[in-house]
Design an enzyme around this catalytic site. Structure first.
Site, PDB file in Angstrom:
ATOM      1  N   ARG A 152     -25.952   4.478  20.847  1.00  0.00           N
ATOM      2  CA  ARG A 152     -26.809   5.659  20.636  1.00  0.00           C
ATOM      3  C   ARG A 152     -28.183   5.464  21.270  1.00  0.00           C
ATOM      4  NH1 ARG A 152     -24.677   4.405  15.588  1.00  0.00           N
ATOM      5  NH2 ARG A 152     -23.275   5.934  14.687  1.00  0.00           N
ATOM      6  N   ILE A 153     -28.801   4.294  21.013  1.00  0.00           N
ATOM      7  CA  ILE A 153     -30.158   4.065  21.530  1.00  0.00           C
ATOM      8  C   ILE A 153     -30.115   3.811  23.038  1.00  0.00           C
ATOM      9  CG2 ILE A 153     -32.160   2.499  21.432  1.00  0.00           C
ATOM     10  CD1 ILE A 153     -31.490   2.166  18.387  1.00  0.00           C
ATOM     11  N   ARG A 155     -32.308  -7.034  19.032  1.00  0.00           N
ATOM     12  CA  ARG A 155     -32.501  -8.124  18.079  1.00  0.00           C
ATOM     13  C   ARG A 155     -32.785  -9.395  18.874  1.00  0.00           C
ATOM     14  NH1 ARG A 155     -33.210  -4.904  14.736  1.00  0.00           N
ATOM     15  NH2 ARG A 155     -32.116  -4.537  12.778  1.00  0.00           N
ATOM     16  N   GLU A 207     -38.520 -13.875  13.526  1.00  0.00           N
ATOM     17  CA  GLU A 207     -39.695 -13.040  13.223  1.00  0.00           C
ATOM     18  C   GLU A 207     -40.281 -13.390  11.864  1.00  0.00           C
ATOM     19  OE1 GLU A 207     -38.258  -9.036  13.652  1.00  0.00           O
ATOM     20  OE2 GLU A 207     -37.697  -9.363  15.731  1.00  0.00           O
ATOM     21  N   HIS A 220     -42.064  -5.992  16.436  1.00  0.00           N
ATOM     22  CA  HIS A 220     -40.877  -5.253  15.955  1.00  0.00           C
ATOM     23  C   HIS A 220     -41.279  -3.886  15.381  1.00  0.00           C
ATOM     24  CE1 HIS A 220     -36.583  -5.650  14.125  1.00  0.00           C
ATOM     25  NE2 HIS A 220     -36.885  -4.402  14.404  1.00  0.00           N
TER      26      HIS A 220
HETATM   27  C1  8YV Z   1     -36.746  -1.353  11.385  1.00  0.00           C
HETATM   28  C2  8YV Z   1     -34.819  -1.779  12.994  1.00  0.00           C
HETATM   29  O1  8YV Z   1     -37.955  -1.968  11.708  1.00  0.00           O
HETATM   30  O2  8YV Z   1     -33.504   0.029  12.314  1.00  0.00           O
HETATM   31  C3  8YV Z   1     -33.531  -1.125  12.679  1.00  0.00           C
HETATM   32  O3  8YV Z   1     -32.498  -1.788  12.829  1.00  0.00           O
HETATM   33  O4  8YV Z   1     -34.854  -2.832  13.516  1.00  0.00           O
HETATM   34  C4  8YV Z   1     -36.090  -1.091  12.690  1.00  0.00           C
HETATM   35  O5  8YV Z   1     -35.947   0.281  12.819  1.00  0.00           O
HETATM   36  C5  8YV Z   1     -36.081  -2.202  10.376  1.00  0.00           C
HETATM   37  O6  8YV Z   1     -34.766  -1.929  10.143  1.00  0.00           O
HETATM   38  C6  8YV Z   1     -36.799  -2.054   9.040  1.00  0.00           C
HETATM   39  O7  8YV Z   1     -36.512  -3.169   8.300  1.00  0.00           O
END
Ligand code: 8YV
Length: 316
Positions: free
Chosen positions: A156-157, A234, A263, A281
């Site tokens: 999707r992204i 990631r 992180e 992040h």
């Molecule tokens: C958020 C992300 O920072 O959606 C995700 O997988 O990495 C980010 O949108 C994270 O999930 C919030 O903890």
């Protein structure tokens, strides 16, 4: 619904935390130590639903300590910190927050892309240091439009990133586990092949064991000394030591990173490099998108409580 026992795992946005506390019998899991062990020993069996974020998740051990868990409601699209295999085996529903963050994460990828190639952050530092006055013009950067861009993970992204970069006249290719139907971009059979055929490799693959260190030393080598790496997925998808070594040795032209292996720790060696842009992040971190993620998280939770289903289930 105060009879439903909900466990909050890790910090959550105030909007989510306040709602779950007012609507359900919500307990907060202690972060670590004997307090956590004691808590799980005493309360673990009462927990039916866990609400967490991608950063924390419900991992193997925690899930094992919750024998009556029925659902993990995850704030975030990534769920690599949750043991989805155990969840599937035990019939535990897992939900995430897909789609609502595509725009912002893709925007962040493009921001890193433009920044790394055109050196926006480095040039900003140059001005602030007074170097424009003392040293004259800033050195030339690299053209960002019209580059060959390889996208690792056309989900999707990844697809939204590709669409954005079409606007920059980029030539897009991709590698995913399988070719994606209905897209006009060239499919490459492996990450190495993708890296070898592009100027900029953008990592948009989901995290988790299957994608761990998919971008290894060989892939980084294949991007080459004129090439760039962008990672908004990631940290686990990239061999961070290999990346740092390549950047230090000039075997990669630059990198734009929103995510890291451990992180919030960022490799010390990267801090002094002007050809690297480092973000904490923040891919989905806008008021609008986080509000939409909060809304979807709560909608999943409420629907699960109402009828045992969720709007956006994760398929293991
Ligand atoms: C958020 C992300 O920072 O959606 C995700 O997988 O990495 C980010 O949108 C994270 O999930 C919030 O903890």
């Amino acid at each position: 619904m105060k009879n439903i026992a909900v466990l909050q795992v890790g910090p959550l946005m105030p909007a989510v935390q306040d709602s779950i506390r007012s609507e359900y019998n919500t307990l907060r899991l202690p972060d670590a130590g004997t307090e956590r062990e004691e808590f799980l020993h005493q309360q673990g069996a009462s927990v039916e639903i866990a609400v967490t974020s991608g950063k924390f998740g419900v991992g193997t051990e925690l899930m094992g300590a919750l024998p009556n868990l029925r659902a993990v409601i995850n704030f975030g699209v990534g769920y690599d910190t949750t043991d989805v295999a155990q969840a599937a085996a035990r019939g535990i529903t897992v939900s995430n927050t897909p789609d609502v963050l595509n725009d912002c994460v893709a925007d962040t990828a493009v921001a890193l892309y433009l920044d790394v190639l055109r050196q926006v952050s480095a040039a900003d530092r140059f001005v602030r240091r007074g170097d424009w006055l003392s040293k004259g013009n800033y050195p030339l950067a690299t053209k960002a439009s019209g580059k060959r861009v390889g996208i690792l993970g056309l989900g999707r992204i990844g697809r939204v990133i590709a669409r954005r970069l079409e606007g920059f006249d980029c030539d897009i290719s991709y590698h995913s586990r399988n070719p994606v139907a209905g897209v006009g971009y060239e499919y490459k059979a492996s990450p190495v092949e993708l890296a070898a055929g592009c100027d900029v490799l953008i990592v948009a693959a989901a995290g988790g064991p299957e994608s761990a260190r998919l971008v290894n030393a060989e892939v980084i080598e294949a991007i080459g000394p004129q090439g760039y790496l962008i990672n908004i997925a990631r940290g686990s998808v990239v061999d961070e030591d290999a990346l740092v070594a390549a950047l230090l040795a000039g075997r990669l032209a630059g990198a734009g990173l929103d995510v890291f292996a451990d992180e919030p720790k960022v490799p010390e060696d990267l801090l002094g490099l002007d050809n690297v842009v480092l973000l904490p992040h923040l891919g989905s971190g806008t008021h609008e998108t986080r509000a939409a993620m909060a809304e979807l998280t709560l909608a999943n939770l409420r629907q699960f409580v109402a009828d045992g289903t969720v709007l956006t289930a994760v398929e293991a």
